[in-house]
Write a protein that holds these residues in place. Structure first.
Motif, PDB file in Angstrom:
ATOM      1  N   ALA A  53       0.842  -1.181  -0.055  1.00 26.50           N
ATOM      2  CA  ALA A  53      -0.036  -0.043   0.005  1.00 26.50           C
ATOM      3  C   ALA A  53       0.875   1.204   0.078  1.00 26.50           C
ATOM      4  O   ALA A  53       0.613   2.144  -0.680  1.00 26.50           O
ATOM      5  CB  ALA A  53      -0.662   0.161   1.344  1.00 26.50           C
ATOM      6  N   ASN A  54       1.906   1.348   0.894  1.00 27.43           N
ATOM      7  CA  ASN A  54       2.811   2.457   0.795  1.00 27.43           C
ATOM      8  C   ASN A  54       3.422   2.529  -0.495  1.00 27.43           C
ATOM      9  O   ASN A  54       3.713   3.578  -0.976  1.00 27.43           O
ATOM     10  CB  ASN A  54       3.739   2.177   1.823  1.00 27.43           C
ATOM     11  N   MET A  55       4.072   1.603  -1.209  1.00 26.29           N
ATOM     12  CA  MET A  55       4.761   1.733  -2.522  1.00 26.29           C
ATOM     13  C   MET A  55       3.481   2.155  -3.548  1.00 26.29           C
ATOM     14  O   MET A  55       3.850   3.078  -4.382  1.00 26.29           O
ATOM     15  CB  MET A  55       5.164   0.395  -2.920  1.00 26.29           C
ATOM     16  N   LEU A  56       2.379   1.766  -3.379  1.00 29.02           N
ATOM     17  CA  LEU A  56       1.103   2.084  -4.380  1.00 29.02           C
ATOM     18  C   LEU A  56       1.065   3.571  -4.302  1.00 29.02           C
ATOM     19  O   LEU A  56       1.247   4.396  -5.113  1.00 29.02           O
ATOM     20  CB  LEU A  56       0.165   1.345  -4.385  1.00 29.02           C
ATOM     21  N   SER A  57       1.157   4.122  -3.094  1.00 28.21           N
ATOM     22  CA  SER A  57       0.694   5.500  -2.455  1.00 28.21           C
ATOM     23  C   SER A  57       1.758   6.307  -3.024  1.00 28.21           C
ATOM     24  O   SER A  57       1.510   7.362  -3.529  1.00 28.21           O
ATOM     25  CB  SER A  57       0.214   5.579  -1.041  1.00 28.21           C
ATOM     26  N   LEU A  58       2.897   5.873  -2.881  1.00 20.94           N
ATOM     27  CA  LEU A  58       4.123   6.527  -2.814  1.00 20.94           C
ATOM     28  C   LEU A  58       4.382   7.123  -4.350  1.00 20.94           C
ATOM     29  O   LEU A  58       4.771   8.160  -4.883  1.00 20.94           O
ATOM     30  CB  LEU A  58       5.414   6.097  -2.265  1.00 20.94           C
ATOM     31  N   LEU A  59       4.327   5.988  -5.237  1.00 18.20           N
ATOM     32  CA  LEU A  59       4.877   5.953  -6.438  1.00 18.20           C
ATOM     33  C   LEU A  59       3.841   6.768  -7.547  1.00 18.20           C
ATOM     34  O   LEU A  59       4.251   7.531  -8.244  1.00 18.20           O
ATOM     35  CB  LEU A  59       5.138   4.573  -7.159  1.00 18.20           C
ATOM     36  N   CYS A  60       2.483   6.617  -7.014  1.00 17.06           N
ATOM     37  CA  CYS A  60       1.381   7.233  -7.887  1.00 17.06           C
ATOM     38  C   CYS A  60       1.543   8.644  -7.664  1.00 17.06           C
ATOM     39  O   CYS A  60       0.753   9.417  -8.735  1.00 17.06           O
ATOM     40  CB  CYS A  60       0.212   6.516  -7.625  1.00 17.06           C
ATOM     41  N   TYR A 133      -7.671  -8.518   2.889  1.00 19.49           N
ATOM     42  CA  TYR A 133      -7.916  -8.340   1.437  1.00 19.49           C
ATOM     43  C   TYR A 133      -9.494  -7.595   1.615  1.00 19.49           C
ATOM     44  O   TYR A 133      -9.852  -6.792   0.590  1.00 19.49           O
ATOM     45  CB  TYR A 133      -8.426  -9.694   0.975  1.00 19.49           C
ATOM     46  N   LEU A 134     -10.321  -7.394   2.658  1.00 17.39           N
ATOM     47  CA  LEU A 134     -11.250  -6.793   2.637  1.00 17.39           C
ATOM     48  C   LEU A 134     -11.020  -5.338   2.804  1.00 17.39           C
ATOM     49  O   LEU A 134     -11.928  -4.567   2.125  1.00 17.39           O
ATOM     50  CB  LEU A 134     -12.209  -7.357   4.023  1.00 17.39           C
ATOM     51  N   SER A 135     -10.178  -4.807   3.412  1.00 19.40           N
ATOM     52  CA  SER A 135      -9.626  -3.540   3.671  1.00 19.40           C
ATOM     53  C   SER A 135      -9.261  -3.023   2.019  1.00 19.40           C
ATOM     54  O   SER A 135      -9.610  -1.958   1.562  1.00 19.40           O
ATOM     55  CB  SER A 135      -8.550  -3.319   4.305  1.00 19.40           C
ATOM     56  N   TRP A 136      -8.703  -3.997   1.138  1.00 17.71           N
ATOM     57  CA  TRP A 136      -8.415  -3.433  -0.265  1.00 17.71           C
ATOM     58  C   TRP A 136      -9.886  -3.342  -0.902  1.00 17.71           C
ATOM     59  O   TRP A 136     -10.004  -2.379  -1.537  1.00 17.71           O
ATOM     60  CB  TRP A 136      -7.658  -4.490  -0.919  1.00 17.71           C
TER      61      TRP A 136
END
Length: 297
Positions: A53-60, A133-136
């Motif tokens: 989640a951190n990688m997704l948030s940071l890179l985007c 997975y529910l949080s996603w």
């Protein structure tokens, strides 16, 4: 190009690179543990989801923001803009939910056997995977509202109706609608922060009571600082850092939502603060691994 733009671009780029390296290194560490079948903790699965989640948030957010800060004027299409902002919000949402779940799980883990959480100590590990997975899924659904606002540059839309983020735009609606949407997007974050404060307050209370019971032993074995005292300081540092960053981030995000024409300073500050936690979390969130009561599989 102004010197302040260069400094800002270097800062965004450094923040993105450091955060990406820190999170990817931790993810590689966990993958090596899985491959070698070493003994790992239940919380490792939570941390894996947090890293992704951190990688997704940071890179985007970090990559396009870095390019925009260097005044390399580029504007993405509707699809690219919607995808980047949507994935950033999903990653940010999963990050805060996962951190909250990590705090609650640790509070359950170290709770005394005679507490009302005793039954959850056995059941909680079974629901870690499904909860992650529910949080996603929930964040993928909640943040669909972002798709209504973000757009690429449109020739048929006047600039007065758009908020410029440097590489994409946000369509302005009326103040009441934007305030309502901002509240809906911020409410889950506020709930998670409240739950985390409650869980970590419980941890501090449990450790304090344990310290009081073990005080005679600590006087002879640990004359300077007991393990409970060090763990309590670690928890307080983690919680205060997390709450400060996310509270400030939420405030800035709400300001961006309700301000009709935000200036570049507000846009850049919101981007900087949103990237702070993904950068520091690889270091802060590994500290709870040493809390008393962490259990293995």
């Amino acid at each position: 190009m102004a010197s302040r733009d260069v400094v800002l671009g270097i800062f965004f780029l450094s923040q993105t690179v450091v955060g990406a390296l820190g999170n990817s290194s931790l993810l590689l560490h966990f993958l090596v543990l899985d491959f070698t079948r070493c003994r790992v903790r239940h919380t490792d699965l939570i941390l894996k989801h947090l890293i992704v989640a951190n990688m997704l948030s940071l890179l985007c957010k970090g990559v396009p923001q870095s390019v925009a800060a260097f005044n390399l004027k580029f504007y993405l299409g509707d699809f690219e803009c919607k995808l980047l902002f949507y994935l950033h919000r999903v990653g940010r949402g999963v990050s805060i939910v996962t951190t909250c779940f990590l705090s609650v799980f640790q509070a359950i883990t170290i709770s005394p056997i005679e507490s009302w959480w005793a039954e959850l100590k056995v059941k909680a590990p079974r629901y870690i995977g499904s909860s992650m997975y529910l949080s996603w899924v929930l964040n993928l659904l909640i943040n669909i509202i972002i798709l209504m606002y973000i757009t690429g540059k449109r020739n048929n839309t006047t600039m007065t109706n758009l908020k410029d983020f440097g590489y994409c735009f946000s369509v302005c609606h009326n103040t009441a609608t934007e305030s309502l949407h901002a509240t809906l997007l911020t409410f889950p974050d506020a709930v998670c922060v409240g739950l985390m404060l409650w869980a970590n307050s419980s941890v501090v209370l449990i450790l304090y009571r344990h310290k009081q019971r073990m005080q005679p032993i600590h006087k002879t074995s640990f004359p300077r600082s007991s393990p409970e005292s060090r763990a309590t300081k670690t928890i307080l540092l983690l919680v205060s850092t997390f709450v400060f960053i996310y509270t400030l981030s939420c405030i800035l995000q709400v300001c961006l939502s309700v301000v009709h024409n935000p200036n570049r300073f507000l846009v850049n500050m919101a981007a900087i603060v949103s990237g702070c936690f993904p950068v520091v979390s690889p270091f802060l969130l590994l500290l709870p691994a040493g809390w008393p009561g962490s259990s293995g599989r």
